[in-house]
Scaffold this motif. Structure first.
Motif, PDB file in Angstrom:
ATOM      1  N   ASP A  76     133.598 -34.583 151.079  1.00 23.12           N
ATOM      2  CA  ASP A  76     134.450 -33.727 151.922  1.00 23.12           C
ATOM      3  C   ASP A  76     135.340 -32.803 151.104  1.00 23.12           C
ATOM      4  O   ASP A  76     135.783 -31.770 151.608  1.00 23.12           O
ATOM      5  N   ASN A  77     135.634 -33.158 149.858  1.00 25.65           N
ATOM      6  CA  ASN A  77     136.495 -32.347 148.993  1.00 25.65           C
ATOM      7  C   ASN A  77     135.727 -31.474 148.002  1.00 25.65           C
ATOM      8  O   ASN A  77     136.328 -30.674 147.282  1.00 25.65           O
ATOM      9  N   GLN A 110     133.492 -28.948 148.278  1.00 26.04           N
ATOM     10  CA  GLN A 110     133.456 -27.496 148.455  1.00 26.04           C
ATOM     11  C   GLN A 110     134.782 -26.860 148.043  1.00 26.04           C
ATOM     12  O   GLN A 110     134.801 -25.826 147.378  1.00 26.04           O
ATOM     13  N   GLU A 111     135.884 -27.500 148.397  1.00 25.09           N
ATOM     14  CA  GLU A 111     137.193 -26.983 147.991  1.00 25.09           C
ATOM     15  C   GLU A 111     137.344 -27.016 146.469  1.00 25.09           C
ATOM     16  O   GLU A 111     137.860 -26.068 145.868  1.00 25.09           O
ATOM     17  N   LEU A 112     136.890 -28.098 145.843  1.00 24.14           N
ATOM     18  CA  LEU A 112     136.922 -28.183 144.382  1.00 24.14           C
ATOM     19  C   LEU A 112     136.088 -27.058 143.774  1.00 24.14           C
ATOM     20  O   LEU A 112     136.544 -26.374 142.850  1.00 24.14           O
ATOM     21  N   GLU A 113     134.885 -26.865 144.287  1.00 20.81           N
ATOM     22  CA  GLU A 113     134.027 -25.809 143.760  1.00 20.81           C
ATOM     23  C   GLU A 113     134.695 -24.438 143.910  1.00 20.81           C
ATOM     24  O   GLU A 113     134.673 -23.624 142.986  1.00 20.81           O
ATOM     25  N   ASN A 114     135.321 -24.191 145.064  1.00 22.51           N
ATOM     26  CA  ASN A 114     136.026 -22.922 145.285  1.00 22.51           C
ATOM     27  C   ASN A 114     137.141 -22.733 144.263  1.00 22.51           C
ATOM     28  O   ASN A 114     137.334 -21.633 143.732  1.00 22.51           O
ATOM     29  N   GLN A 115     137.887 -23.809 143.983  1.00 24.24           N
ATOM     30  CA  GLN A 115     138.977 -23.732 143.011  1.00 24.24           C
ATOM     31  C   GLN A 115     138.437 -23.445 141.608  1.00 24.24           C
ATOM     32  O   GLN A 115     139.013 -22.640 140.872  1.00 24.24           O
ATOM     33  N   SER A 129     137.300 -19.797 141.413  1.00 22.89           N
ATOM     34  CA  SER A 129     138.392 -18.818 141.425  1.00 22.89           C
ATOM     35  C   SER A 129     139.317 -18.914 140.207  1.00 22.89           C
ATOM     36  O   SER A 129     139.934 -17.925 139.827  1.00 22.89           O
ATOM     37  N   GLN A 130     139.405 -20.095 139.573  1.00 24.60           N
ATOM     38  CA  GLN A 130     140.377 -20.272 138.500  1.00 24.60           C
ATOM     39  C   GLN A 130     139.791 -20.353 137.095  1.00 24.60           C
ATOM     40  O   GLN A 130     140.527 -20.265 136.118  1.00 24.60           O
ATOM     41  N   LYS A 137     142.895 -33.169 140.698  1.00 25.05           N
ATOM     42  CA  LYS A 137     143.546 -33.073 142.012  1.00 25.05           C
ATOM     43  C   LYS A 137     142.653 -33.598 143.133  1.00 25.05           C
ATOM     44  O   LYS A 137     143.131 -33.927 144.207  1.00 25.05           O
ATOM     45  N   TYR A 138     141.351 -33.664 142.882  1.00 20.71           N
ATOM     46  CA  TYR A 138     140.394 -34.046 143.919  1.00 20.71           C
ATOM     47  C   TYR A 138     139.733 -35.390 143.661  1.00 20.71           C
ATOM     48  O   TYR A 138     138.973 -35.876 144.493  1.00 20.71           O
TER      49      TYR A 138
END
Length: 181
Positions: free
Chosen positions: A125-126, A128-133, A136-137, A153-154
């Protein structure tokens, strides 16, 4: 920073020499990835066998999810482990690599972290957000420490001891395959 997505090509009717050429190309790709002089991140969400092992286990940062399934299935049918299997399996503690290489046993989810195949566990569940971060960073100037701080963080804490570790170590501790079998 290196990121690679591999999709299985459609099956074809190729000659043996063409198939051998494909194996050589795959082995060369695996070696090239393993020896890249950059931080490599592998997000292992699903089946990690064959080519998936080759492009992931040589990464400095390896993330597993509850969907991760790892194995060296070629050893179940009597073939030697490829994709650098002899290299990374021999570096797993307490004969776990020998066990995986000889039996083709599967590891799932948190077990990948427990034995050292992965070094982080992140819930699907986390992911996709990790991949996005990360996208982007992270750039060519990003340090590995900064990448680890993003991933941390994940991550979910995982007990470091594999449940079968003591038995595996005892059964596979011999210097002779004859003694193991």
């Amino acid at each position: 920073f290196f990121f690679l997505m591999i999709r299985r090509p459609p099956r074809s009717t190729q000659s043996r020499s063409s198939a051998a050429s494909d194996v050589y190309k795959r082995q060369t790709l695996d070696y090239s990835i393993a020896t890249l002089n950059t931080t490599k991140i592998a997000l292992m969400d699903g089946i990690v066998m064959g080519g998936g092992v080759g492009v992931s286990v040589h990464s400095e940062i390896r993330v597993a999810t509850e969907n991760s399934v790892f194995a060296m299935p070629e050893s179940r049918i009597g073939l030697f482990t490829d994709v650098g299997g002899g290299y990374f399996l021999s570096r797993l503690r307490n004969n776990i690599g020998l066990y995986l290489g000889l039996t083709g046993a599967r590891l799932r989810g948190k077990e990948l972290v427990q034995v050292g195949v992965a070094n982080y566990f992140v819930k699907k569940d986390n992911l996709q957000e990790l991949e996005n971060q990360l996208v982007s960073q992270v750039n060519d100037n990003t340090t590995q420490d900064h990448i680890v701080s993003i991933i941390s963080k994940y991550t979910e804490k995982v007990e470091q001891k594999y449940q079968r570790e003591e038995v595996i170590n005892e059964l596979f501790e011999s210097n002779s395959l004859a003694d193991i079998y």
